[in-house]
Design a protein around this motif. Structure first.
Motif, PDB file in Angstrom:
ATOM      1  N   ALA A 193      -9.407   4.743   0.763  1.00 61.61           N
ATOM      2  CA  ALA A 193      -8.051   5.081   0.324  1.00 61.61           C
ATOM      3  C   ALA A 193      -7.025   4.733   1.397  1.00 61.61           C
ATOM      4  O   ALA A 193      -5.912   4.262   1.092  1.00 61.61           O
ATOM      5  N   GLU A 194      -7.365   4.961   2.652  1.00 63.29           N
ATOM      6  CA  GLU A 194      -6.429   4.664   3.733  1.00 63.29           C
ATOM      7  C   GLU A 194      -6.162   3.167   3.833  1.00 63.29           C
ATOM      8  O   GLU A 194      -5.013   2.737   4.037  1.00 63.29           O
ATOM      9  N   LEU A 195      -7.197   2.354   3.682  1.00 62.82           N
ATOM     10  CA  LEU A 195      -7.008   0.899   3.689  1.00 62.82           C
ATOM     11  C   LEU A 195      -6.162   0.472   2.493  1.00 62.82           C
ATOM     12  O   LEU A 195      -5.294  -0.405   2.615  1.00 62.82           O
ATOM     13  N   THR A 196      -6.395   1.084   1.350  1.00 65.63           N
ATOM     14  CA  THR A 196      -5.607   0.779   0.156  1.00 65.63           C
ATOM     15  C   THR A 196      -4.133   1.074   0.397  1.00 65.63           C
ATOM     16  O   THR A 196      -3.254   0.264   0.037  1.00 65.63           O
ATOM     17  N   ALA A 197      -3.842   2.209   1.002  1.00 65.33           N
ATOM     18  CA  ALA A 197      -2.453   2.574   1.282  1.00 65.33           C
ATOM     19  C   ALA A 197      -1.815   1.597   2.260  1.00 65.33           C
ATOM     20  O   ALA A 197      -0.627   1.259   2.127  1.00 65.33           O
ATOM     21  N   PHE A 198      -2.572   1.123   3.241  1.00 67.05           N
ATOM     22  CA  PHE A 198      -2.022   0.144   4.186  1.00 67.05           C
ATOM     23  C   PHE A 198      -1.621  -1.137   3.462  1.00 67.05           C
ATOM     24  O   PHE A 198      -0.510  -1.663   3.656  1.00 67.05           O
ATOM     25  N   VAL A 199      -2.512  -1.641   2.615  1.00 67.55           N
ATOM     26  CA  VAL A 199      -2.210  -2.875   1.886  1.00 67.55           C
ATOM     27  C   VAL A 199      -1.037  -2.670   0.932  1.00 67.55           C
ATOM     28  O   VAL A 199      -0.233  -3.583   0.707  1.00 67.55           O
ATOM     29  N   ALA A 200      -0.902  -1.466   0.392  1.00 68.73           N
ATOM     30  CA  ALA A 200       0.186  -1.161  -0.539  1.00 68.73           C
ATOM     31  C   ALA A 200       1.519  -0.924   0.152  1.00 68.73           C
ATOM     32  O   ALA A 200       2.575  -0.965  -0.492  1.00 68.73           O
ATOM     33  N   GLY A 201       1.494  -0.683   1.440  1.00 67.08           N
ATOM     34  CA  GLY A 201       2.706  -0.333   2.170  1.00 67.08           C
ATOM     35  C   GLY A 201       3.458  -1.541   2.702  1.00 67.08           C
ATOM     36  O   GLY A 201       3.083  -2.698   2.464  1.00 67.08           O
ATOM     37  N   PRO A 202       4.520  -1.303   3.472  1.00 64.78           N
ATOM     38  CA  PRO A 202       5.355  -2.401   3.972  1.00 64.78           C
ATOM     39  C   PRO A 202       4.617  -3.346   4.906  1.00 64.78           C
ATOM     40  O   PRO A 202       4.960  -4.534   4.983  1.00 64.78           O
ATOM     41  N   HIS A 203       3.592  -2.868   5.589  1.00 66.55           N
ATOM     42  CA  HIS A 203       2.842  -3.742   6.504  1.00 66.55           C
ATOM     43  C   HIS A 203       1.968  -4.732   5.749  1.00 66.55           C
ATOM     44  O   HIS A 203       1.439  -5.675   6.353  1.00 66.55           O
ATOM     45  N   GLY A 204       1.825  -4.532   4.431  1.00 68.35           N
ATOM     46  CA  GLY A 204       1.012  -5.442   3.625  1.00 68.35           C
ATOM     47  C   GLY A 204       1.793  -6.555   2.963  1.00 68.35           C
ATOM     48  O   GLY A 204       1.246  -7.271   2.119  1.00 68.35           O
ATOM     49  N   ILE A 234      -7.787   7.896  -3.531  1.00 69.21           N
ATOM     50  CA  ILE A 234      -6.569   7.078  -3.562  1.00 69.21           C
ATOM     51  C   ILE A 234      -5.412   7.867  -4.163  1.00 69.21           C
ATOM     52  O   ILE A 234      -4.286   7.830  -3.655  1.00 69.21           O
ATOM     53  N   VAL A 235      -5.676   8.590  -5.249  1.00 71.33           N
ATOM     54  CA  VAL A 235      -4.628   9.430  -5.850  1.00 71.33           C
ATOM     55  C   VAL A 235      -4.114  10.434  -4.828  1.00 71.33           C
ATOM     56  O   VAL A 235      -2.895  10.617  -4.659  1.00 71.33           O
ATOM     57  N   ARG A 236      -5.022  11.101  -4.136  1.00 67.53           N
ATOM     58  CA  ARG A 236      -4.618  12.101  -3.135  1.00 67.53           C
ATOM     59  C   ARG A 236      -3.790  11.448  -2.020  1.00 67.53           C
ATOM     60  O   ARG A 236      -2.795  12.020  -1.556  1.00 67.53           O
ATOM     61  N   ARG A 237      -4.187  10.262  -1.600  1.00 59.52           N
ATOM     62  CA  ARG A 237      -3.494   9.592  -0.495  1.00 59.52           C
ATOM     63  C   ARG A 237      -2.058   9.254  -0.863  1.00 59.52           C
ATOM     64  O   ARG A 237      -1.127   9.508  -0.094  1.00 59.52           O
TER      65      ARG A 237
END
Length: 237
Positions: free
Chosen positions: A210-221, A22-25
């Motif tokens: 990590a990729e799913l985490t970034a999606f939820v954290a982004g504007p689409h979430g 997640i940190v790397r992402r």
């Protein structure tokens, strides 16, 4: 890749495994990332050097120290709570102190960290807890206390999503199934048993979580809140 330029991100429990991915992402997407670690100093320092993230040592079971770290980051855009521990065995013989520490790290720490972050979190912020599919399903003996902690996270997520929703702050859990890590290696002794319960018969990769985490954290979430985003290869199907 979602761009996190200008976003302030704190990952609790980020030195190894899913947390490090997640940190790397987030760092790869130009976020300003800070992560905590408890005992893996060498891994934390190496990850900080690799990614440009800041590493802070704190024991998530120490409520006051954890709150101080969260408060010290100022207004956050994203808080990811990944720190966790696992205690398994016969509940009749498990060390009660070890069980209580697991509850401290897996339940009390996420609650207090989320509340502290929300005090000054930027509008439309994201609070994400890395839970477990075992909050939904526990198909083997010896993990009742662990499952208890992950089910408790679900209740917390539901409640805080309503508490913070008027500020556009979302609160969600990511629920991995078997994921290749130090805690649960893909070649470990329980791997074949776990795969027997799965539609996709392999461990997940930390980068997939990590990729799913970034999606939820982004504007689409923006409209995803109070939810449990399960990534388990059909373990709980």
């Amino acid at each position: 890749m979602t761009d996190f330029t200008g976003k302030t991100i704190l990952v609790l429990g980020g030195s190894r495994g899913i947390g490090a991915a997640i940190v790397r992402r987030f760092a790869a997407a130009d976020g300003a990332v800070t992560f905590t670690y408890a005992g893996s100093k060498d891994a934390a320092e190496a990850l900080a050097t690799e990614t440009g993230a800041e590493a802070i040592r704190v024991d998530s079971a120490d409520r006051d120290a954890l709150i101080a770290v969260v408060a010290g980051r100022g207004p956050l855009d994203v808080l990811v709570i990944n720190a966790g521990t696992l205690v398994m065995g016969d509940p009749l013989t498990l060390d009660p102190d070890a069980v209580d520490r697991m509850i401290d790290v897996n339940v009390r720490a996420p609650y207090h960290a989320a509340v502290e972050a929300a005090r000054r979190m930027n509008p439309n912020g994201r609070i994400i807890v890395i839970g477990s599919v075992n909050g939904d399903r526990m198909p083997f003996a010896g993990a009742a206390a662990y499952a208890l902690t992950k089910s408790a996270v679900q209740g917390m997520v539901r409640g805080l999503a309503r508490d913070f929703g008027d500020r556009g702050i979302t609160v969600n859990a990511i629920q991995p199934g078997p994921t290749d890590s130090d805690m649960n290696p893909a070649g470990g002794p329980m791997a074949s048993f776990m795969h027997s319960h799965m539609a996709i018969k392999r461990h997940a990769h930390a980068e997939e979580v990590a990729e799913l985490t970034a999606f939820v954290a982004g504007p689409h979430g923006a409209m995803i809140t109070g939810s449990f985003q399960t990534i388990d290869g059909g373990f709980g199907a």
